[in-house]
Design a protein around this motif. Structure first.
Motif, PDB file in Angstrom:
ATOM      1  N   VAL A   1       0.813  -1.225   0.000  1.00  0.00           N
ATOM      2  CA  VAL A   1       0.000   0.000   0.000  1.00  0.00           C
ATOM      3  C   VAL A   1       0.843   1.271   0.000  1.00  0.00           C
ATOM      4  O   VAL A   1       0.322   2.359  -0.196  1.00  0.00           O
ATOM      5  N   LYS A   2       2.141   1.146   0.225  1.00  0.00           N
ATOM      6  CA  LYS A   2       3.003   2.330   0.295  1.00  0.00           C
ATOM      7  C   LYS A   2       3.786   2.491  -0.998  1.00  0.00           C
ATOM      8  O   LYS A   2       4.291   1.522  -1.565  1.00  0.00           O
ATOM      9  N   GLU A   3       3.926   3.747  -1.437  1.00  0.00           N
ATOM     10  CA  GLU A   3       4.605   4.018  -2.703  1.00  0.00           C
ATOM     11  C   GLU A   3       6.039   3.504  -2.693  1.00  0.00           C
ATOM     12  O   GLU A   3       6.493   2.839  -3.620  1.00  0.00           O
ATOM     13  N   ALA A   4       6.776   3.801  -1.612  1.00  0.00           N
ATOM     14  CA  ALA A   4       8.166   3.339  -1.506  1.00  0.00           C
ATOM     15  C   ALA A   4       8.163   1.833  -1.237  1.00  0.00           C
ATOM     16  O   ALA A   4       7.433   1.345  -0.373  1.00  0.00           O
ATOM     17  N   LEU A   5       8.971   1.102  -1.982  1.00  0.00           N
ATOM     18  CA  LEU A   5       8.965  -0.359  -1.889  1.00  0.00           C
ATOM     19  C   LEU A   5      10.183  -0.904  -1.138  1.00  0.00           C
ATOM     20  O   LEU A   5      10.380  -2.117  -1.078  1.00  0.00           O
ATOM     21  N   GLY A   6      10.989  -0.017  -0.545  1.00  0.00           N
ATOM     22  CA  GLY A   6      12.192  -0.475   0.163  1.00  0.00           C
ATOM     23  C   GLY A   6      11.876  -1.428   1.297  1.00  0.00           C
ATOM     24  O   GLY A   6      12.535  -2.464   1.462  1.00  0.00           O
ATOM     25  N   GLY A   7      10.845  -1.104   2.091  1.00  0.00           N
ATOM     26  CA  GLY A   7      10.467  -1.976   3.209  1.00  0.00           C
ATOM     27  C   GLY A   7       9.980  -3.321   2.719  1.00  0.00           C
ATOM     28  O   GLY A   7      10.282  -4.368   3.305  1.00  0.00           O
ATOM     29  N   LEU A   8       9.237  -3.318   1.613  1.00  0.00           N
ATOM     30  CA  LEU A   8       8.761  -4.570   1.031  1.00  0.00           C
ATOM     31  C   LEU A   8       9.932  -5.402   0.525  1.00  0.00           C
ATOM     32  O   LEU A   8       9.991  -6.618   0.749  1.00  0.00           O
ATOM     33  N   GLU A   9      10.890  -4.758  -0.126  1.00  0.00           N
ATOM     34  CA  GLU A   9      12.055  -5.503  -0.641  1.00  0.00           C
ATOM     35  C   GLU A   9      12.843  -6.145   0.500  1.00  0.00           C
ATOM     36  O   GLU A   9      13.269  -7.301   0.399  1.00  0.00           O
TER      37      GLU A   9
ATOM     38  N   THR B   1      11.642  -7.069   3.287  1.00  0.00           N
ATOM     39  CA  THR B   1      10.789  -8.150   3.795  1.00  0.00           C
ATOM     40  C   THR B   1      10.896  -9.391   2.916  1.00  0.00           C
ATOM     41  O   THR B   1      11.042 -10.516   3.416  1.00  0.00           O
ATOM     42  N   LEU B   2      10.867  -9.203   1.601  1.00  0.00           N
ATOM     43  CA  LEU B   2      10.978 -10.346   0.686  1.00  0.00           C
ATOM     44  C   LEU B   2      12.341 -11.024   0.831  1.00  0.00           C
ATOM     45  O   LEU B   2      12.443 -12.254   0.784  1.00  0.00           O
ATOM     46  N   LYS B   3      13.358 -10.205   1.041  1.00  0.00           N
ATOM     47  CA  LYS B   3      14.711 -10.753   1.247  1.00  0.00           C
ATOM     48  C   LYS B   3      14.736 -11.641   2.497  1.00  0.00           C
ATOM     49  O   LYS B   3      15.294 -12.742   2.498  1.00  0.00           O
ATOM     50  N   ALA B   4      14.092 -11.159   3.577  1.00  0.00           N
ATOM     51  CA  ALA B   4      14.065 -11.922   4.831  1.00  0.00           C
ATOM     52  C   ALA B   4      13.321 -13.242   4.642  1.00  0.00           C
ATOM     53  O   ALA B   4      13.735 -14.288   5.161  1.00  0.00           O
ATOM     54  N   VAL B   5      12.208 -13.209   3.896  1.00  0.00           N
ATOM     55  CA  VAL B   5      11.446 -14.438   3.640  1.00  0.00           C
ATOM     56  C   VAL B   5      12.293 -15.428   2.841  1.00  0.00           C
ATOM     57  O   VAL B   5      12.341 -16.629   3.157  1.00  0.00           O
ATOM     58  N   CYS B   6      12.991 -14.929   1.815  1.00  0.00           N
ATOM     59  CA  CYS B   6      13.828 -15.810   0.991  1.00  0.00           C
ATOM     60  C   CYS B   6      14.969 -16.412   1.809  1.00  0.00           C
ATOM     61  O   CYS B   6      15.279 -17.599   1.685  1.00  0.00           O
ATOM     62  N   GLU B   7      15.584 -15.586   2.664  1.00  0.00           N
ATOM     63  CA  GLU B   7      16.688 -16.091   3.492  1.00  0.00           C
ATOM     64  C   GLU B   7      16.212 -17.174   4.456  1.00  0.00           C
ATOM     65  O   GLU B   7      16.966 -18.067   4.819  1.00  0.00           O
ATOM     66  N   ALA B   8      14.952 -17.086   4.863  1.00  0.00           N
ATOM     67  CA  ALA B   8      14.385 -18.105   5.763  1.00  0.00           C
ATOM     68  C   ALA B   8      13.850 -19.303   4.986  1.00  0.00           C
ATOM     69  O   ALA B   8      13.357 -20.261   5.571  1.00  0.00           O
ATOM     70  N   ASN B   9      13.948 -19.239   3.626  1.00  0.00           N
ATOM     71  CA  ASN B   9      13.427 -20.292   2.756  1.00  0.00           C
ATOM     72  C   ASN B   9      11.916 -20.449   2.918  1.00  0.00           C
ATOM     73  O   ASN B   9      11.375 -21.552   2.876  1.00  0.00           O
ATOM     74  N   GLY B  10      11.253 -19.303   3.111  1.00  0.00           N
ATOM     75  CA  GLY B  10       9.801 -19.308   3.216  1.00  0.00           C
ATOM     76  C   GLY B  10       9.164 -18.920   1.894  1.00  0.00           C
ATOM     77  O   GLY B  10       9.846 -18.745   0.886  1.00  0.00           O
ATOM     78  N   LYS B  11       7.854 -18.808   1.914  1.00  0.00           N
ATOM     79  CA  LYS B  11       7.110 -18.369   0.730  1.00  0.00           C
ATOM     80  C   LYS B  11       6.269 -17.159   1.092  1.00  0.00           C
ATOM     81  O   LYS B  11       5.848 -16.995   2.243  1.00  0.00           O
ATOM     82  N   VAL B  12       5.994 -16.325   0.077  1.00  0.00           N
ATOM     83  CA  VAL B  12       5.149 -15.151   0.288  1.00  0.00           C
ATOM     84  C   VAL B  12       4.425 -14.861  -1.023  1.00  0.00           C
ATOM     85  O   VAL B  12       4.960 -15.094  -2.110  1.00  0.00           O
ATOM     86  N   VAL B  13       3.195 -14.400  -0.912  1.00  0.00           N
ATOM     87  CA  VAL B  13       2.418 -13.958  -2.067  1.00  0.00           C
ATOM     88  C   VAL B  13       2.384 -12.433  -2.052  1.00  0.00           C
ATOM     89  O   VAL B  13       2.030 -11.829  -1.036  1.00  0.00           O
ATOM     90  N   VAL B  14       2.767 -11.802  -3.166  1.00  0.00           N
ATOM     91  CA  VAL B  14       2.745 -10.340  -3.277  1.00  0.00           C
ATOM     92  C   VAL B  14       1.695  -9.950  -4.311  1.00  0.00           C
ATOM     93  O   VAL B  14       1.778 -10.354  -5.477  1.00  0.00           O
ATOM     94  N   ILE B  15       0.713  -9.182  -3.891  1.00  0.00           N
ATOM     95  CA  ILE B  15      -0.359  -8.757  -4.793  1.00  0.00           C
ATOM     96  C   ILE B  15       0.177  -7.702  -5.756  1.00  0.00           C
ATOM     97  O   ILE B  15       0.734  -6.685  -5.321  1.00  0.00           O
ATOM     98  N   VAL B  16       0.005  -7.957  -7.051  1.00  0.00           N
ATOM     99  CA  VAL B  16       0.587  -7.077  -8.068  1.00  0.00           C
ATOM    100  C   VAL B  16      -0.399  -5.999  -8.534  1.00  0.00           C
ATOM    101  O   VAL B  16      -0.024  -5.095  -9.282  1.00  0.00           O
ATOM    102  N   ASN B  17      -1.640  -6.084  -8.079  1.00  0.00           N
ATOM    103  CA  ASN B  17      -2.634  -5.058  -8.435  1.00  0.00           C
ATOM    104  C   ASN B  17      -3.407  -4.633  -7.188  1.00  0.00           C
ATOM    105  O   ASN B  17      -4.589  -4.939  -7.034  1.00  0.00           O
ATOM    106  N   PRO B  18      -2.743  -3.939  -6.250  1.00  0.00           N
ATOM    107  CA  PRO B  18      -3.403  -3.593  -4.987  1.00  0.00           C
ATOM    108  C   PRO B  18      -4.675  -2.770  -5.195  1.00  0.00           C
ATOM    109  O   PRO B  18      -4.771  -1.991  -6.154  1.00  0.00           O
ATOM    110  N   TYR B  19      -5.611  -2.966  -4.280  1.00  0.00           N
ATOM    111  CA  TYR B  19      -6.856  -2.196  -4.307  1.00  0.00           C
ATOM    112  C   TYR B  19      -6.749  -0.953  -3.434  1.00  0.00           C
ATOM    113  O   TYR B  19      -7.358   0.067  -3.696  1.00  0.00           O
ATOM    114  N   HIS B  20      -5.950  -1.064  -2.374  1.00  0.00           N
ATOM    115  CA  HIS B  20      -5.802   0.039  -1.418  1.00  0.00           C
ATOM    116  C   HIS B  20      -4.435   0.700  -1.573  1.00  0.00           C
ATOM    117  O   HIS B  20      -3.480   0.080  -2.041  1.00  0.00           O
ATOM    118  N   GLY B  21      -4.338   1.949  -1.150  1.00  0.00           N
ATOM    119  CA  GLY B  21      -3.043   2.604  -1.022  1.00  0.00           C
ATOM    120  C   GLY B  21      -2.515   3.239  -2.289  1.00  0.00           C
ATOM    121  O   GLY B  21      -3.234   3.496  -3.255  1.00  0.00           O
TER     122      GLY B  21
END
Length: 312
Positions: free
Chosen positions: A36-44, A46-66
């Motif tokens: 929902v936030k224009e700046a994507l640094g925090g999201l990036e 977060t995705l890095k942390a998920v990958c390092e933990a060998n987890g999975k995450v779904v990122v919505i590519v067409n947000p409705y909010h924000g």
């Protein structure tokens, strides 16, 4: 892949995912993030942390909010660039009442070759969409908002992974919360619903607002599983006594925290002694107020730890 917590990508929601990335990966949890936030640094980060933990995450590519509501192009570009070859990060397509079938098919083709989640949240042409995607539906994870998707809607989307999302958080003014109320029973009933997993909006709820209003009352929201009630999930609301003015959030937090401590010390609260609860105890011992965003983060952490313990 049992539990799918749904996050809007605000600061403390993303911090929760980062802090609990390892636990969620170990538990097979797959968070869904609507940026929902224009700046994507925090999201990036977060995705890095998920990958390092060998987890999975779904990122919505067409947000409705924000900030990306009008155009999610930058999100698709980011997934193709930094994370194009990472099977751990999956694109999600959000289907709202104003989403067109052309939109969905176009986004599906853009990200084909990857696992894709369809998040059904008010879309009203299920049969036409199922027909348009007919040859591909078994590679799709279908996530259904329960308030928008009855059984008749859901029957059009049979896939290996089917997730039911329930908003267990009742949105109201903090001062109006009861002490305790039901949250969800999907943690024990999702298979009865023909699902392979379930999700929720943690202690935030589905209602979206850019900013909270002034806090006349401060509330700490703590979920728990009640083994005496068929392992259904409930939520406590510990609300400050001071509610007359929007001043002194630190004092109000101290009042709410004291109520949480009294409930814990009674020894019959059913609240799991998580890392988050230990941190609440430490804040009480020090008399420290970390800010309302931090308090919300601790409640979200506790929710994830509670479900990881229950499902583990």
């Amino acid at each position: 892949m049992t539990y799918h917590p749904y996050f809007r990508g605000k600061q403390y929601e993303l911090i929760t995912i980062r802090e609990k990335a390892r636990l969620m990966a170990q538990s097979g949890f797959v968070p869904i993030v609507e940026p929902v936030k224009e700046a994507l640094g925090g999201l990036e980060r977060t995705l890095k942390a998920v990958c390092e933990a060998n987890g999975k995450v779904v990122v919505i590519v067409n947000p409705y909010h924000g900030d990306h509501r009008e155009n999610g192009e930058i999100i698709s570009t980011m997934l193709e660039g930094s994370y194009g070859d990472r099977h751990l990060i999956e694109p999600g397509i959000l289907l709202k009442h104003d989403t067109t079938i052309e939109d969905v098919v176009s986004l599906y083709h853009r990200h084909r070759g990857r696992s894709i989640s369809l998040i059904h949240a008010g879309f009203n042409q299920p049969k036409l969409l199922a027909d348009a995607l007919s040859s591909r539906t078994n590679t799709i994870r279908n996530v259904f908002f329960d308030k928008n998707c009855g059984k008749l809607y859901r029957k059009h989307f049979q896939s290996e992974e089917r997730i039911l999302l329930h908003d267990g958080f009742e949105r109201r003014k903090n001062r109006e919360h009861p002490t305790v109320e039901p949250f969800s029973d999907l943690n024990v009933t999702f298979e009865e619903e023909g699902m392979t997993g379930f999700g929720d909006f943690l202690i935030v709820g589905d209602d979206y607002s850019e900013t909270g209003g002034p806090a006349y009352a401060v509330a700490i929201h703590i979920t728990f599983i009640d083994s005496d009630k068929d392992d259904a999930m409930f939520i406590y609301h510990f609300v400050s006594d001071s509610q007359d003015t929007p001043t002194d959030p630190a004092g109000k937090f101290a009042e709410a925290l004291a109520k949480l401590m009294r409930m814990l010390n009674r020894g019959e609260s059913n609240i799991l002694e998580t890392d988050a609860i230990r941190e609440f105890r430490e804040l009480h011992r020090k008399g420290h107020f970390p800010g309302l965003g931090y308090v919300k983060k601790l409640s979200m952490n506790h929710h994830i730890e509670t479900l990881a313990d229950f499902l583990g």
